[in-house]
Design a protein around this motif. Structure first.
Motif, PDB file in Angstrom:
ATOM      1  N   ASP A 182       0.842  -1.211   0.000  1.00 41.23           N
ATOM      2  CA  ASP A 182       0.000   0.000   0.000  1.00 41.23           C
ATOM      3  C   ASP A 182       0.873   1.255   0.000  1.00 41.23           C
ATOM      4  OD1 ASP A 182      -2.142  -1.681   0.117  1.00 41.23           O
ATOM      5  OD2 ASP A 182      -2.554  -1.373   2.250  1.00 41.23           O
ATOM      6  N   LEU A 183       1.926   1.194   0.805  1.00 44.16           N
ATOM      7  CA  LEU A 183       2.837   2.338   0.910  1.00 44.16           C
ATOM      8  C   LEU A 183       3.478   2.639  -0.452  1.00 44.16           C
ATOM      9  CD1 LEU A 183       4.073   4.227   3.089  1.00 44.16           C
ATOM     10  CD2 LEU A 183       5.886   2.547   3.389  1.00 44.16           C
ATOM     11  N   LYS A 184       3.901   1.573  -1.105  1.00 44.54           N
ATOM     12  CA  LYS A 184       4.537   1.723  -2.413  1.00 44.54           C
ATOM     13  C   LYS A 184       3.546   2.315  -3.416  1.00 44.54           C
ATOM     14  CE  LYS A 184       7.389  -0.975  -5.615  1.00 44.54           C
ATOM     15  NZ  LYS A 184       7.969  -2.290  -5.878  1.00 44.54           N
ATOM     16  N   GLU A 185       2.326   1.810  -3.380  1.00 47.89           N
ATOM     17  CA  GLU A 185       1.316   2.273  -4.332  1.00 47.89           C
ATOM     18  C   GLU A 185       1.010   3.754  -4.128  1.00 47.89           C
ATOM     19  OE1 GLU A 185      -1.869  -0.573  -4.803  1.00 47.89           O
ATOM     20  OE2 GLU A 185      -3.223   1.097  -5.225  1.00 47.89           O
ATOM     21  N   LYS A 186       0.884   4.148  -2.885  1.00 44.20           N
ATOM     22  CA  LYS A 186       0.591   5.551  -2.570  1.00 44.20           C
ATOM     23  C   LYS A 186       1.716   6.453  -3.066  1.00 44.20           C
ATOM     24  CE  LYS A 186      -2.005   6.431   1.581  1.00 44.20           C
ATOM     25  NZ  LYS A 186      -3.111   7.201   1.167  1.00 44.20           N
ATOM     26  N   LEU A 187       2.954   6.000  -2.855  1.00 38.94           N
ATOM     27  CA  LEU A 187       4.101   6.792  -3.300  1.00 38.94           C
ATOM     28  C   LEU A 187       4.117   6.918  -4.821  1.00 38.94           C
ATOM     29  CD1 LEU A 187       6.687   8.329  -2.610  1.00 38.94           C
ATOM     30  CD2 LEU A 187       7.918   6.172  -2.599  1.00 38.94           C
ATOM     31  N   LEU A 188       3.723   5.848  -5.497  1.00 38.97           N
ATOM     32  CA  LEU A 188       3.722   5.901  -6.958  1.00 38.97           C
ATOM     33  C   LEU A 188       2.636   6.825  -7.485  1.00 38.97           C
ATOM     34  CD1 LEU A 188       4.549   2.183  -7.766  1.00 38.97           C
ATOM     35  CD2 LEU A 188       6.007   4.191  -8.120  1.00 38.97           C
ATOM     36  N   VAL A 189       1.497   6.880  -6.790  1.00 39.65           N
ATOM     37  CA  VAL A 189       0.433   7.826  -7.172  1.00 39.65           C
ATOM     38  C   VAL A 189       0.974   9.250  -7.074  1.00 39.65           C
ATOM     39  CG1 VAL A 189      -1.795   8.793  -6.468  1.00 39.65           C
ATOM     40  CG2 VAL A 189      -1.473   6.306  -6.541  1.00 39.65           C
ATOM     41  N   MET A 195      15.081  11.203 -16.276  1.00 36.34           N
ATOM     42  CA  MET A 195      15.752  10.706 -15.056  1.00 36.34           C
ATOM     43  C   MET A 195      14.723  10.344 -13.986  1.00 36.34           C
ATOM     44  SD  MET A 195      18.976  13.306 -14.592  1.00 36.34           S
ATOM     45  CE  MET A 195      19.535  12.589 -13.050  1.00 36.34           C
ATOM     46  N   VAL A 196      13.740  11.215 -13.815  1.00 36.11           N
ATOM     47  CA  VAL A 196      12.714  10.950 -12.788  1.00 36.11           C
ATOM     48  C   VAL A 196      11.949   9.671 -13.144  1.00 36.11           C
ATOM     49  CG1 VAL A 196      10.550  11.792 -11.767  1.00 36.11           C
ATOM     50  CG2 VAL A 196      12.443  13.374 -12.142  1.00 36.11           C
ATOM     51  N   ARG A 197      11.562   9.557 -14.430  1.00 37.14           N
ATOM     52  CA  ARG A 197      10.796   8.370 -14.844  1.00 37.14           C
ATOM     53  C   ARG A 197      11.600   7.091 -14.628  1.00 37.14           C
ATOM     54  NH1 ARG A 197       8.855  11.718 -18.489  1.00 37.14           N
ATOM     55  NH2 ARG A 197      10.483  11.317 -20.018  1.00 37.14           N
ATOM     56  N   ARG A 198      12.872   7.144 -15.000  1.00 41.70           N
ATOM     57  CA  ARG A 198      13.701   5.940 -14.868  1.00 41.70           C
ATOM     58  C   ARG A 198      13.935   5.599 -13.384  1.00 41.70           C
ATOM     59  NH1 ARG A 198      18.892   4.483 -18.553  1.00 41.70           N
ATOM     60  NH2 ARG A 198      17.456   5.258 -20.103  1.00 41.70           N
ATOM     61  N   ALA A 199      14.150   6.636 -12.571  1.00 44.13           N
ATOM     62  CA  ALA A 199      14.352   6.385 -11.124  1.00 44.13           C
ATOM     63  C   ALA A 199      13.105   5.734 -10.538  1.00 44.13           C
ATOM     64  CB  ALA A 199      14.666   7.701 -10.410  1.00 44.13           C
ATOM     65  N   LEU A 200      11.945   6.234 -10.957  1.00 42.58           N
ATOM     66  CA  LEU A 200      10.692   5.663 -10.415  1.00 42.58           C
ATOM     67  C   LEU A 200      10.458   4.249 -10.949  1.00 42.58           C
ATOM     68  CD1 LEU A 200       8.457   8.845 -10.559  1.00 42.58           C
ATOM     69  CD2 LEU A 200       9.388   7.724  -8.523  1.00 42.58           C
ATOM     70  N   GLN A 201      10.825   4.032 -12.217  1.00 46.39           N
ATOM     71  CA  GLN A 201      10.679   2.677 -12.764  1.00 46.39           C
ATOM     72  C   GLN A 201      11.585   1.701 -12.014  1.00 46.39           C
ATOM     73  OE1 GLN A 201       8.325   2.051 -15.191  1.00 46.39           O
ATOM     74  NE2 GLN A 201       8.723  -0.064 -14.574  1.00 46.39           N
ATOM     75  N   SER A 202      12.780   2.162 -11.668  1.00 46.64           N
ATOM     76  CA  SER A 202      13.692   1.278 -10.909  1.00 46.64           C
ATOM     77  C   SER A 202      13.096   0.976  -9.540  1.00 46.64           C
ATOM     78  CB  SER A 202      15.084   1.910 -10.776  1.00 46.64           C
ATOM     79  OG  SER A 202      15.072   2.991  -9.860  1.00 46.64           O
ATOM     80  N   PHE A 203      12.362   1.934  -8.984  1.00 43.29           N
ATOM     81  CA  PHE A 203      11.683   1.718  -7.700  1.00 43.29           C
ATOM     82  C   PHE A 203      10.556   0.692  -7.869  1.00 43.29           C
ATOM     83  CE2 PHE A 203       8.232   3.110  -4.752  1.00 43.29           C
ATOM     84  CZ  PHE A 203       8.851   2.747  -3.568  1.00 43.29           C
TER      85      PHE A 203
END
Lengths: 252, 222
Positions: free
Chosen positions: B12-19, B130-138
């Motif tokens: 849930d935490l991960k999902e919220k952060l991704l939103v 860079m932001v997109r790739r960092a988030l994709q790596s997350f």
């Protein structure tokens, strides 16, 4: 002062059941070392091998070597001598119920033939002070029985009783698992204080407790020592996947 | 003692952060589009989205704090929650950079358009990537992908340094264009900071996945 413990190729059995499998490790002197693992993993058996209590069970058997300092405890040494040098505290406090607080602490020394009354007074006081119990019981030493104390006090009384014979190693098998949080904190503070003078090995199911009190931690599983490392390493970035799965609650 | 509920809470935490990250990413895209198109409507959208990002930042911190207090996580779970707390702050700052950019765009809007020799859209594309790739790596727990973000930061830094030089010269030599150049300089600086936040996010992913601290050019461990 505490001494280091060196275990080599230690194996233990209960009858046909092989409960410890080729355990080798070095426990440093004057440190607290925690042993964790699921029930039945062998951690309690391991500490019972460190003071030869395991063999008190008629169907139990041990191979390998355990050195406490320079003393090879499985070769030519009396278990009585060993247990004087290696004290043990158990999960449930077990003071002698009919003895006074004083007599509980003095019991080990008296059993060893110690009769000097003045020295005995000093040792009892010193042991109770080391166990952080003196201030709470000093006025009732001979009046109250050990059983009249609270659970947490009883456990510290048992620690004082163990310290009275001046051991070098203190083994603790879940010493706080039956205690409330305040008594648990006192025991943990005590462990922190005592490790400057003793080598402490503590078995615990409470991983936060292991993290709080021990510099090193060993993880046991199915009789194997899976990982032994600095506590901070074990709890933040363990090397073995099984350790990680256990401490993160993915199995157990 | 398997902890199913706890691990569900981590999801849930991960999902919220991704939103929240999606909202911040969109804000940066809109802010640079607002610059390119001189579009005040896009500026409004970016500023309207900011309170939502801030609210999610607080919710994520609270959830992470609750999990630390109630579940006392260990090892990879502990590293994950620490990483989330830090990524959360960086994502919120990405949202702030978008707001900073649109404030400059509003100022630029009051002046006649000028053709300054600084490629803000390219810089925006790079820092956004860079932001997109960092988030994709997350999302993928991919430390190798996170590492690739770290190498991209030098390009954004170089573009920012170039903008500083070019626009600094305009400010000195053409005082009538100084305010315009200053606004663009700030936008370049904001985009460079977006790249820094992406770098921080990537470093936190590496810490979570490998347990290795690679900040300040420390070597990565595997």
């Amino acid at each position: 002062m505490g001494v280091g413990i060196e275990v080599k190729e230690l194996n233990a059995w209960y009858g046909e059941t092989h409960t410890l499998r080729s355990i080798s490790l070095k426990i440093p002197a004057n440190h607290a070392t925690a042993l964790i693992g699921p029930s039945g993993c062998g951690k309690s058996t391991f500490v019972r091998c460190l003071n030869r209590m395991h063999e008190t069970n008629p169907i139990a058997r041990v191979t390998g070597s355990v050195k406490i300092g320079d003393l090879d405890i499985y070769h030519g040494v009396s278990p009585v001598v060993i247990r004087r040098r290696i004290g043990m505290v158990f999960q449930l406090p077990n003071p002698f119920p009919t003895m006074s607080i004083f007599d509980n602490v003095a019991s080990g020394l008296r059993l060893n033939g110690f009769r000097n009354k003045k020295a005995l007074d000093e040792i009892v006081e010193r042991s109770l002070r080391r166990a952080a119990l003196w201030d709470e019981v000093k006025d009732d030493l001979r009046r109250k029985s050990g059983a009249s104390l609270s659970g947490g006090q009883q456990q510290r009384l048992c620690i004082a009783r163990t310290l009275a014979v001046d051991p070098e190693v203190l083994l603790m098998d879940e010493p706080a698992s039956a205690l409330d949080p305040i008594s648990t904190a006192k025991i943990e503070d005590l462990i922190f204080e005592l490790k400057s003078e003793y080598t402490i090995v503590i078995v615990t199911h409470n991983m936060q407790q292991a993290a709080r009190v021990a510099e090193n931690t060993g993880f046991f599983l199915n009789g194997h020592l899976v990982e032994f490392d600095a506590t901070t390493k074990i709890f933040t970035n363990p090397s073995d996947k099984r350790t990680e799965d256990y401490i993160t609650g993915r199995f157990g | 003692m398997t902890r199913i509920r706890f691990h569900q809470s981590l999801d849930d935490l991960k999902e919220k952060l991704l939103v929240m990250a999606g909202m911040a990413e969109q804000a940066i895209e809109r802010s640079t589009e607002a610059y390119r198109l001189r579009d005040l409507n896009l500026c409004d959208q970016v500023q309207a989205a900011e309170p939502g990002i801030n609210r999610l930042e607080r919710e994520i911190d609270q959830l992470a704090l609750d999990l630390l207090a109630m579940e006392q996580p260990m090892a990879v779970d502990l590293r994950f929650i620490l990483a989330v707390i830090k990524i959360n702050a960086d994502v919120e700052r990405v949202g702030d950079q978008a707001v900073n950019i649109v404030e400059r765009v509003r100022d630029l809007y009051t002046m006649p358009p000028l053709d300054v020799p600084v490629d803000i859209p390219r810089m925006a594309a790079l820092s956004g990537s860079m932001v997109r790739r960092a988030l994709q790596s997350f999302i993928d727990a991919d430390a190798d992908m996170a590492e690739s973000v770290l190498t991209m930061d030098d390009q954004v830094d170089a573009m920012n340094a170039g903008a500083y030089k070019t626009l600094g010269a305009i400010i000195q030599e053409k005082p009538a264009q100084a305010q315009y150049a200053l606004d663009v300089l700030f936008i370049a600086r904001n985009l460079e900071r977006v790249g820094d936040h992406a770098t921080n996010i990537a470093e936190d992913v590496i810490f979570w996945v490998r347990g290795a601290d690679v900040r300040h050019h420390l070597r990565t461990g595997s």
